[in-house]
Design a protein around this motif. Structure first.
Motif, PDB file in Angstrom:
ATOM      1  N   ARG A  98      10.106  12.614   9.657  1.00  0.00           N
ATOM      2  CA  ARG A  98       8.847  12.671   9.419  1.00  0.00           C
ATOM      3  C   ARG A  98       8.302  11.914   8.183  1.00  0.00           C
ATOM      4  N   ASP A  99       7.074  11.747   8.130  1.00  0.00           N
ATOM      5  CA  ASP A  99       6.385  11.345   6.952  1.00  0.00           C
ATOM      6  C   ASP A  99       7.156  10.388   6.139  1.00  0.00           C
ATOM      7  N   TYR A 100       7.685   9.371   7.025  1.00  0.00           N
ATOM      8  CA  TYR A 100       8.365   8.105   6.401  1.00  0.00           C
ATOM      9  C   TYR A 100       7.331   7.223   5.421  1.00  0.00           C
ATOM     10  N   MET A 101       6.028   7.172   5.980  1.00  0.00           N
ATOM     11  CA  MET A 101       5.278   6.139   4.913  1.00  0.00           C
ATOM     12  C   MET A 101       4.562   7.151   4.135  1.00  0.00           C
ATOM     13  N   LEU A 102       4.331   8.172   4.229  1.00  0.00           N
ATOM     14  CA  LEU A 102       3.776   9.115   3.381  1.00  0.00           C
ATOM     15  C   LEU A 102       4.853   9.311   1.991  1.00  0.00           C
ATOM     16  N   PHE A 103       5.922   9.543   2.242  1.00  0.00           N
ATOM     17  CA  PHE A 103       6.962   9.466   1.267  1.00  0.00           C
ATOM     18  C   PHE A 103       7.436   8.210   0.513  1.00  0.00           C
ATOM     19  N   ARG A 104       6.693   7.113   0.825  1.00  0.00           N
ATOM     20  CA  ARG A 104       7.332   5.873   0.409  1.00  0.00           C
ATOM     21  C   ARG A 104       8.438   5.479   0.898  1.00  0.00           C
ATOM     22  N   LYS A 105       8.842   5.694   2.249  1.00  0.00           N
ATOM     23  CA  LYS A 105      10.108   5.266   2.752  1.00  0.00           C
ATOM     24  C   LYS A 105      11.180   6.028   1.927  1.00  0.00           C
ATOM     25  N   TYR A 106      10.685   7.048   1.567  1.00  0.00           N
ATOM     26  CA  TYR A 106      11.838   8.145   0.992  1.00  0.00           C
ATOM     27  C   TYR A 106      12.632   7.558  -0.291  1.00  0.00           C
ATOM     28  N   ASN A 107      11.692   6.883  -0.952  1.00  0.00           N
ATOM     29  CA  ASN A 107      11.802   6.418  -2.086  1.00  0.00           C
ATOM     30  C   ASN A 107      11.468   7.265  -3.313  1.00  0.00           C
ATOM     31  N   LEU A 108      12.562   7.813  -4.155  1.00  0.00           N
ATOM     32  CA  LEU A 108      12.292   9.003  -5.194  1.00  0.00           C
ATOM     33  C   LEU A 108      11.478   8.395  -6.171  1.00  0.00           C
ATOM     34  N   GLN A 109      11.448   7.150  -6.753  1.00  0.00           N
ATOM     35  CA  GLN A 109      10.709   6.679  -7.707  1.00  0.00           C
ATOM     36  C   GLN A 109       9.275   6.518  -7.404  1.00  0.00           C
ATOM     37  N   GLU A 110       9.228   6.142  -6.251  1.00  0.00           N
ATOM     38  CA  GLU A 110       7.705   5.739  -5.867  1.00  0.00           C
ATOM     39  C   GLU A 110       6.959   7.137  -5.375  1.00  0.00           C
ATOM     40  N   VAL A 111       7.754   8.133  -4.839  1.00  0.00           N
ATOM     41  CA  VAL A 111       6.934   9.181  -4.275  1.00  0.00           C
ATOM     42  C   VAL A 111       6.199  10.013  -5.457  1.00  0.00           C
ATOM     43  N   THR A 112       6.928   9.928  -6.536  1.00  0.00           N
ATOM     44  CA  THR A 112       6.222  10.782  -7.761  1.00  0.00           C
ATOM     45  C   THR A 112       4.863  10.003  -8.263  1.00  0.00           C
ATOM     46  N   LYS A 113       4.688   8.553  -7.758  1.00  0.00           N
ATOM     47  CA  LYS A 113       3.524   8.365  -8.260  1.00  0.00           C
ATOM     48  C   LYS A 113       2.360   8.635  -7.398  1.00  0.00           C
ATOM     49  N   GLY A 114       1.088   8.214  -7.551  1.00  0.00           N
ATOM     50  CA  GLY A 114      -0.066   8.640  -6.622  1.00  0.00           C
ATOM     51  C   GLY A 114      -0.142   7.687  -5.605  1.00  0.00           C
ATOM     52  N   PRO A 115      -0.943   7.979  -4.613  1.00  0.00           N
ATOM     53  CA  PRO A 115      -1.055   7.267  -3.302  1.00  0.00           C
ATOM     54  C   PRO A 115      -1.620   5.687  -3.808  1.00  0.00           C
ATOM     55  N   PRO A 116      -1.279   4.657  -3.242  1.00  0.00           N
ATOM     56  CA  PRO A 116      -1.537   3.266  -3.781  1.00  0.00           C
ATOM     57  C   PRO A 116      -3.188   2.862  -3.658  1.00  0.00           C
ATOM     58  N   ASN A 117      -3.671   3.738  -2.620  1.00  0.00           N
ATOM     59  CA  ASN A 117      -5.273   3.378  -2.551  1.00  0.00           C
ATOM     60  C   ASN A 117      -5.929   4.070  -3.709  1.00  0.00           C
ATOM     61  N   GLN A 118      -5.445   5.448  -3.978  1.00  0.00           N
ATOM     62  CA  GLN A 118      -6.129   5.791  -5.206  1.00  0.00           C
ATOM     63  C   GLN A 118      -5.764   5.112  -6.734  1.00  0.00           C
ATOM     64  N   GLU A 119      -4.623   4.880  -6.706  1.00  0.00           N
ATOM     65  CA  GLU A 119      -4.137   4.210  -7.812  1.00  0.00           C
ATOM     66  C   GLU A 119      -4.883   2.821  -8.104  1.00  0.00           C
ATOM     67  N   GLN A 120      -5.256   2.016  -6.939  1.00  0.00           N
ATOM     68  CA  GLN A 120      -6.009   0.818  -6.898  1.00  0.00           C
ATOM     69  C   GLN A 120      -7.510   1.176  -7.174  1.00  0.00           C
ATOM     70  N   GLY A 121      -8.193   2.300  -6.594  1.00  0.00           N
ATOM     71  CA  GLY A 121      -9.331   2.409  -7.045  1.00  0.00           C
ATOM     72  C   GLY A 121      -9.539   3.127  -8.507  1.00  0.00           C
ATOM     73  N   GLN A 122      -8.575   3.903  -9.118  1.00  0.00           N
ATOM     74  CA  GLN A 122      -8.583   4.246 -10.462  1.00  0.00           C
ATOM     75  C   GLN A 122      -8.564   2.944 -11.337  1.00  0.00           C
ATOM     76  N   GLN A 123      -7.716   2.122 -10.936  1.00  0.00           N
ATOM     77  CA  GLN A 123      -7.761   0.790 -11.885  1.00  0.00           C
ATOM     78  C   GLN A 123      -8.966  -0.074 -11.681  1.00  0.00           C
ATOM     79  N   GLU A 124      -9.736   0.007 -10.443  1.00  0.00           N
ATOM     80  CA  GLU A 124     -10.920  -0.599 -10.196  1.00  0.00           C
ATOM     81  C   GLU A 124     -11.747  -0.074 -11.277  1.00  0.00           C
ATOM     82  N   VAL A 125     -11.860   1.496 -11.189  1.00  0.00           N
ATOM     83  CA  VAL A 125     -12.791   1.946 -12.010  1.00  0.00           C
ATOM     84  C   VAL A 125     -12.676   2.010 -13.558  1.00  0.00           C
TER      85      VAL A 125
END
Length: 371
Positions: A247-274
């Motif tokens: 379960r939650d395969y996409m939510l946990f970034r395809k079960y990648n331990l390095q990527e799951v500690t980062k924020g969601p991609p949409n929020q990161e892009q929004g913060q960068q744009e801000v």
């Protein structure tokens, strides 16, 4: 000499030969095992150490501390065997060591095995649900945003294994997938497929066969590649097929331990744009502040207008000397005419001929025309 040379020569047996080959099944991934597939980048030893640390930490939290067999029972069994095999001391010692190693390996909760592929480590789990354990690890890392590993890339649970051939996979998966997809159960799903060191199976064929099998279990099962409820993971290494449903395969970034500690991609892009928008606002403010200098430039241009008028006046004043020069030339011509008239009058008074007067008049006429 020949005998001494023969003694010095070493036989092939001393180099090991087939006896030095690794025994199959001793430390390799086999059919029927359950555990966790751990991927890394060029450092399998450190990856194994980090995987042990993470799995033991969260396994103690979920399933309690690891338990071992009582040493008294093992000693009693060994004493009985010693009494039977007193004559063969060496054989008994070897058997004891082998049994102790096997018991210790069976008692251990996690054991690292050779997966058969580079940068992939398989850790066999004993009496533990690997899907539940890995899901808990990723959930905690996502909530706390703390990195607990440097080398591990992905951790994929392996709930079942079978031979990596179409007939064997179909038989195994038809019973393995029933708890999630057989009526009355149904869910949206996607299939994640990866093959390493295998040429027997085709990606498209495996995915089509697996999708058809899930569709037969319940027609309500639908494919969803964006946000599925369940993900069927198929990892093939050599002749072993590792399968799990997570379960939650996409939510946990395809079960990648390095990527799951980062924020969601949409929020990161929004913060960068801000953050990028702030310099633009500052630039806009700078442009607004730069507005008055433009007005000042306009005022300067207005003030520069009179100099143009002054230049025109200077040109007009320059024109006056030219007119004066013309007037001077006219005055010179008049003086020349008066001088010639005086000469003619003198010639008449002195009794000059009429030809001289005509010539003088002709010269005067030419000069006047030339002027």
């Amino acid at each position: 000499m020949s005998g001494a040379q023969e003694e010095k020569k070493r036989s092939k047996k001393r180099y090991g030969g087939p006896r030095c080959k690794r025994l199959k099944g001793a430390r390799e991934l086999e059919v029927g095992m359950r555990g966790v597939l751990v991927t890394c980048n060029m450092n399998e030893r450190k990856c194994t150490w980090e995987a042990y640390s993470l799995l033991n930490e969260y396994a103690d939290e979920l399933f309690g501390p690891e338990k071992f067999a009582d040493p008294e029972e093992s000693h009693s069994e060994e004493e009985e065997e010693e009494g039977k095999d007193e004559e063969h001391d060496t054989e008994v010692a070897l058997k004891k060591e082998v049994k102790q190693i096997k018991k210790f390996a069976q008692q251990r909760r996690f054991v690292a095995l050779d997966s058969g592929a580079n940068n992939v480590v398989f850790i066999r789990a004993h009496d533990i649900d690997p899907e539940k354990l890995v899901h808990r690890i990723l959930q905690d890392l996502r909530e706390t945003k703390k990195k607990k590993s440097r080398v591990i890339m992905r951790m994929l649970p392996v709930s079942g294994t079978c031979r990596a051939f179409p007939d064997d996979m179909e038989k195994f998966l038809s019973s393995f997938l029933e708890p999630w997809f057989k009526t009355p159960h149904h869910a949206s799903y996607q299939i994640s497929y990866k093959a390493r060191n295998n040429n027997h199976s085709n990606r498209d064929d495996v995915i089509k066969a697996l999708a058809g099998l899930v569709g037969k279990m319940n027609p309500k099962n639908k494919v969803d590649l964006t946000n599925p409820e369940l993900t069927i993971i198929v990892e093939i290494i050599k002749t072993v097929c590792c399968v799990s449903v997570v379960r939650d395969y996409m939510l946990f970034r395809k079960y990648n331990l390095q990527e799951v500690t980062k924020g969601p991609p949409n929020q990161e892009q929004g913060q960068q744009e801000v953050t990028k928008g702030l310099p633009n606002q500052e630039q806009g403010q700078e442009e607004v502040t730069k507005g008055p200098p433009n007005q000042e430039q306009g005022q300067e241009e207005v003030t520069k207008g009179p100099p143009n008028q002054e230049q025109g006046q200077q040109e007009v004043t320059k024109g006056l000397p030219n007119q004066e020069q013309g007037q001077q030339e006219v005055a010179k011509s008049e003086t020349n005419v008066t001088a010639e008239q005086n000469l003619t009058e003198r010639g008449r008074s002195e009794g000059g001929s009429e030809e001289t007067t005509d010539v003088a008049q002709g010269d005067e006429i030419k000069r006047v025309k030339q002027e």
